[in-house]
Design a protein around this motif. Structure first.
Motif, PDB file in Angstrom:
ATOM      1  N   ILE A 102      41.593  62.984  25.336  1.00 17.76           N
ATOM      2  CA  ILE A 102      40.836  61.901  24.069  1.00 17.76           C
ATOM      3  C   ILE A 102      39.429  61.907  24.325  1.00 17.76           C
ATOM      4  O   ILE A 102      38.916  61.718  25.675  1.00 17.76           O
ATOM      5  CB  ILE A 102      41.501  60.523  24.582  1.00 17.76           C
ATOM      6  N   GLU A 103      38.960  62.189  23.417  1.00 19.34           N
ATOM      7  CA  GLU A 103      37.244  62.280  23.190  1.00 19.34           C
ATOM      8  C   GLU A 103      36.470  60.877  22.959  1.00 19.34           C
ATOM      9  O   GLU A 103      37.015  60.328  21.835  1.00 19.34           O
ATOM     10  CB  GLU A 103      37.168  63.339  22.227  1.00 19.34           C
ATOM     11  N   LEU A 104      36.061  60.256  23.964  1.00 15.01           N
ATOM     12  CA  LEU A 104      35.468  59.119  23.715  1.00 15.01           C
ATOM     13  C   LEU A 104      34.080  59.043  23.644  1.00 15.01           C
ATOM     14  O   LEU A 104      33.269  57.835  23.925  1.00 15.01           O
ATOM     15  CB  LEU A 104      36.028  57.986  24.939  1.00 15.01           C
ATOM     16  N   SER A 105      33.284  60.138  23.540  1.00 15.93           N
ATOM     17  CA  SER A 105      31.689  59.902  23.781  1.00 15.93           C
ATOM     18  C   SER A 105      31.211  58.964  22.680  1.00 15.93           C
ATOM     19  O   SER A 105      30.097  58.277  22.784  1.00 15.93           O
ATOM     20  CB  SER A 105      31.195  61.414  23.571  1.00 15.93           C
ATOM     21  N   GLY A 106      31.729  58.975  21.459  1.00 10.76           N
ATOM     22  CA  GLY A 106      31.148  58.122  20.448  1.00 10.76           C
ATOM     23  C   GLY A 106      31.336  56.722  20.694  1.00 10.76           C
ATOM     24  O   GLY A 106      30.391  56.059  20.372  1.00 10.76           O
ATOM     25  N   ILE A 107      32.210  56.326  21.562  1.00 18.83           N
ATOM     26  CA  ILE A 107      32.340  54.875  21.937  1.00 18.83           C
ATOM     27  C   ILE A 107      31.541  54.453  23.070  1.00 18.83           C
ATOM     28  O   ILE A 107      30.844  53.459  23.160  1.00 18.83           O
ATOM     29  CB  ILE A 107      33.967  54.683  22.217  1.00 18.83           C
ATOM     30  N   LEU A 108      31.534  55.590  24.093  1.00 16.88           N
ATOM     31  CA  LEU A 108      30.788  55.263  25.324  1.00 16.88           C
ATOM     32  C   LEU A 108      29.527  55.890  25.417  1.00 16.88           C
ATOM     33  O   LEU A 108      28.694  56.249  26.400  1.00 16.88           O
ATOM     34  CB  LEU A 108      31.611  55.950  26.433  1.00 16.88           C
ATOM     35  N   THR A 109      28.645  55.490  24.298  1.00 18.10           N
ATOM     36  CA  THR A 109      27.349  55.976  24.350  1.00 18.10           C
ATOM     37  C   THR A 109      26.214  54.799  24.284  1.00 18.10           C
ATOM     38  O   THR A 109      24.984  55.086  24.999  1.00 18.10           O
ATOM     39  CB  THR A 109      26.793  56.383  22.893  1.00 18.10           C
TER      40      THR A 109
ATOM     41  N   ASN B  56      44.553  59.433  33.977  1.00 16.73           N
ATOM     42  CA  ASN B  56      43.250  59.151  34.907  1.00 16.73           C
ATOM     43  C   ASN B  56      41.946  59.751  34.065  1.00 16.73           C
ATOM     44  O   ASN B  56      42.329  60.085  32.757  1.00 16.73           O
ATOM     45  CB  ASN B  56      43.279  59.899  36.142  1.00 16.73           C
ATOM     46  N   THR B  57      40.700  59.549  34.732  1.00 12.03           N
ATOM     47  CA  THR B  57      39.593  59.722  33.963  1.00 12.03           C
ATOM     48  C   THR B  57      39.409  61.525  33.525  1.00 12.03           C
ATOM     49  O   THR B  57      38.931  61.583  32.274  1.00 12.03           O
ATOM     50  CB  THR B  57      38.435  59.665  34.751  1.00 12.03           C
ATOM     51  N   LYS B  58      40.450  62.305  33.959  1.00 11.51           N
ATOM     52  CA  LYS B  58      40.492  63.561  33.718  1.00 11.51           C
ATOM     53  C   LYS B  58      41.208  63.909  32.160  1.00 11.51           C
ATOM     54  O   LYS B  58      40.966  65.013  31.750  1.00 11.51           O
ATOM     55  CB  LYS B  58      41.385  64.378  34.810  1.00 11.51           C
ATOM     56  N   ASN B  59      41.926  62.766  31.870  1.00 12.80           N
ATOM     57  CA  ASN B  59      42.526  62.828  30.417  1.00 12.80           C
ATOM     58  C   ASN B  59      41.599  62.545  29.338  1.00 12.80           C
ATOM     59  O   ASN B  59      41.962  62.557  28.110  1.00 12.80           O
ATOM     60  CB  ASN B  59      43.731  61.893  30.385  1.00 12.80           C
ATOM     61  N   PHE B  60      40.240  62.194  29.700  1.00 10.73           N
ATOM     62  CA  PHE B  60      39.223  61.716  28.619  1.00 10.73           C
ATOM     63  C   PHE B  60      38.196  62.648  28.763  1.00 10.73           C
ATOM     64  O   PHE B  60      37.760  63.323  29.840  1.00 10.73           O
ATOM     65  CB  PHE B  60      38.825  60.184  28.945  1.00 10.73           C
ATOM     66  N   VAL B  61      37.457  62.829  27.608  1.00  6.92           N
ATOM     67  CA  VAL B  61      36.239  63.830  27.428  1.00  6.92           C
ATOM     68  C   VAL B  61      34.910  62.840  27.544  1.00  6.92           C
ATOM     69  O   VAL B  61      34.916  61.783  26.355  1.00  6.92           O
ATOM     70  CB  VAL B  61      36.119  64.694  26.359  1.00  6.92           C
ATOM     71  N   LEU B  62      34.111  62.668  28.540  1.00  3.29           N
ATOM     72  CA  LEU B  62      32.988  62.085  28.590  1.00  3.29           C
ATOM     73  C   LEU B  62      31.692  63.068  28.414  1.00  3.29           C
ATOM     74  O   LEU B  62      31.483  63.628  29.415  1.00  3.29           O
ATOM     75  CB  LEU B  62      32.828  60.996  29.634  1.00  3.29           C
ATOM     76  N   VAL B  63      30.854  62.802  27.511  1.00  2.18           N
ATOM     77  CA  VAL B  63      29.712  63.657  27.255  1.00  2.18           C
ATOM     78  C   VAL B  63      28.532  62.944  27.160  1.00  2.18           C
ATOM     79  O   VAL B  63      28.383  61.717  26.930  1.00  2.18           O
ATOM     80  CB  VAL B  63      29.833  64.553  25.775  1.00  2.18           C
TER      81      VAL B  63
END
Length: 75
Positions: A1-8, A68-75
């Protein structure tokens, strides 16, 4: 799951906070078991107080304890 737009927002800065990645991450992202599925929610007010979560995805046939955190993409 790509969450970079949410976690900026600065509140989500995992390095500057000094918190462990997993500890900080799960203050803002929740994974809850719902029957055979997992519901992924994010903290919409960004305060990290484990309140105001909004569901953003339901993962069919996925066990929450396997996430876990490996299931998410944080950029």
């Amino acid at each position: 799951i790509e969450l970079s737009g949410i976690l900026t927002a600065p509140e989500f800065d995992l390095i500057a906070s000094g918190d462990l990645l997993t500890e900080k991450f799960f203050k803002f992202v929740s994974v809850q078991q719902s029957g055979a599925d997992t519901v992924v929610s994010v903290d919409t007010d960004g305060n990290g107080e484990l309140t105001n979560f909004t569901a953003i995805a339901t993962l069919s046939g996925v066990t929450a304890t396997a996430m876990n955190t490996k299931n998410f993409v944080l950029v």
